[in-house]
Design a protein around this motif. Structure first.
Motif: not given
Length: 447
Positions: A408-411, A420-421, A445-446
């Motif tokens: 959820p945070a990444l999206m 995302c998984a 982000y990563l």
């Protein structure tokens, strides 16, 4: 990327597609002749011959996921080699068989050499992201090509030397495949993760099995291959009853198959380019259903019966090409390999059931009833398919990631990420993104 790299990659894909063709030829060449030449075997009955036709699907369903997972441990090429050896052994056993039981054991061993998952993973290891879709399309086309070739090569070989001739040729093809694997196909890069997305992940089986969209696709492929195998239990008997020589049956199969391949092209264009995949799917199922009912009511070989066979193969080829594409779009992020593993298992179980049930119905009822049962199965499928939603058109990405990531945070932070998984067992981050996605935003982000 230079021009040389894609050429080299496609040459690799061509060699792997050749492995597919050789193996599938050995499985498919008996389809148009098993019910005819199998009568020479001790203890044969229509039911047992149908079982011998379809039992490869049962063992294929049992072993294809485990062998794919084993390729992550042993390596792709050793597992593919093992599968080809088992397939060759099964072909030799079937070639020496004089009873229907030996025939069934040989066919079961042929199916146990299940290399599909390992080959697709190796394709992923050896191809770049921009060439992978084209590579998978080549592999898929090779399966269709092998089926078409089997329709005329099988009857000619059987006319020359019975079913044993087909199995001897299959064993030789497996041997050639082993040489191609070891001499032509390169070893994948050490610690390559690119092919991992094509493999099933045990931790994700529950997720794949509970997804109602994927369940409908699993039902679809089961029924499609059920009706295919059942049709080849009955169709050769119709041609024989019409007085057509066994070695002349390919005169009917080959032109119909070629015309069917041509006829499916505009439908594929509409499905993929115009994004009308749901409408094309429903139309194809309806054509398949009416063609089977037409074969049942046709009263033997006639021009109407040939039109029915043409419509059957057109719809079958179209569905065989459309369903995997739909599955690829519908599978949740990180679950594509798992979803494809379950899907393929249902496909092979359908082929097995079609042989067993088709043989039983022919023995106890008749040929017409086989076509009626297959048509009724398509009616059930059509009802299920009405509730299917068109898949979203998203791009899949796979990124190495050792630390856990909050989906959820990444999206929220990265525009265009729809799913995302993070899979701990593989230390991979799987994404599904739309057209607004930017790779640079994900990289930042990563970090």
């Amino acid at each position: 990327m230079s021009n040389a790299t894609p050429v080299s990659e496609m040459r690799i894909v061509g060699s792997l597609a050749l492995l597919y063709v050789f193996r599938m030829l050995g499985l498919f060449m008996v389809f148009p002749v098993m019910m005819l030449y199998g009568r020479d075997y001790i203890d044969q009955t229509p039911f047992l011959l149908g079982a011998a036709l379809g039992i490869y699907g049962l063992t294929q369903a049992v072993f294809q996921i485990p062998l794919g997972l084993l390729s992550d441990i042993w390596g792709r090429k050793p597992v593919i080699l093992l599968g080809l050896i088992i397939f060759a052994l099964g072909s030799v056993v079937a070639a020496f068989a004089d009873s229907v039981w030996g025939l069934m054991i040989g066919r079961a061993l042929q199916g146990a050499g299940a290399i599909a998952s390992a080959v697709l993973a190796l394709v992923g290891d050896l191809t770049s992201e921009q060439n992978r879709t084209r590579a998978m399309a080549v592999i898929g086309a090779s399966i269709g090509l092998s089926f078409a070739v089997a329709m005329f090569v099988g009857p000619m070989l059987a006319a020359a030397g019975g079913l044993s001739a087909i199995f001897w040729v299959a064993s030789v093809l497996a041997g050639i495949g082993i040489v191609i694997l070891w001499r032509v196909v390169p070893n994948p890069p050490a610690h390559s993760l690119r092919g991992a997305e094509g493999l099933a992940v045990p931790a994700l089986f529950g997720r794949a099995l509970k997804n109602r969209h994927l369940l409908r696709l699993n039902v679809a492929i089961f029924i499609l291959h059920f009706v295919l195998t059942a049709t080849f239990v009955a169709a050769p008997l119709v041609l024989e009853a019409a007085g057509k020589a066994n070695d002349a049956h390919w005169h009917y199969y080959l032109p119909v198959m070629l015309l069917a391949f041509i006829a499916m092209v505009p439908f594929m264009y509409v499905a993929e380019r115009k994004r009308k995949v749901r409408g094309v799917l429903l139309l194809s199922i309806a054509i398949l259903m009416f063609s089977l009912f037409g074969l049942a009511l046709g009263g033997g070989l006639s021009w109407q019966w040939l039109v029915g066979i043409f419509c059957f193969f057109t719809a079958f080829n179209l569905l065989e090409a459309t369903l995997p594409s739909w599955l690829s779009k519908q599978a949740p992020a990180g679950s594509k390999g798992t979803a494809m593993g379950v899907y393929s298992t249902c496909q092979f179980l359908g082929a097995s059931a079609g042989g067993f049930v088709g043989g039983y119905v022919v023995q106890h009822f008749g040929v017409t009833e086989v076509f009626m049962l297959a048509g009724a199965s398509c009616l059930i499928w059509l009802i299920v398919a009405v509730f299917m939603q068109a898949p979203p058109y998203l791009k899949s990405l796979c990124v190495p990631q050792k630390k856990p990531i909050s989906g959820p945070a990444l999206m929220t932070k990265v525009t265009g990420v729809v799913e995302c998984a993070w899979v701990a067992e593989q230390q991979l981050l799987y994404l599904k993104v739309n057209d607004s996605f930017e790779q640079q935003a994900l990289d930042e982000y990563l970090k």
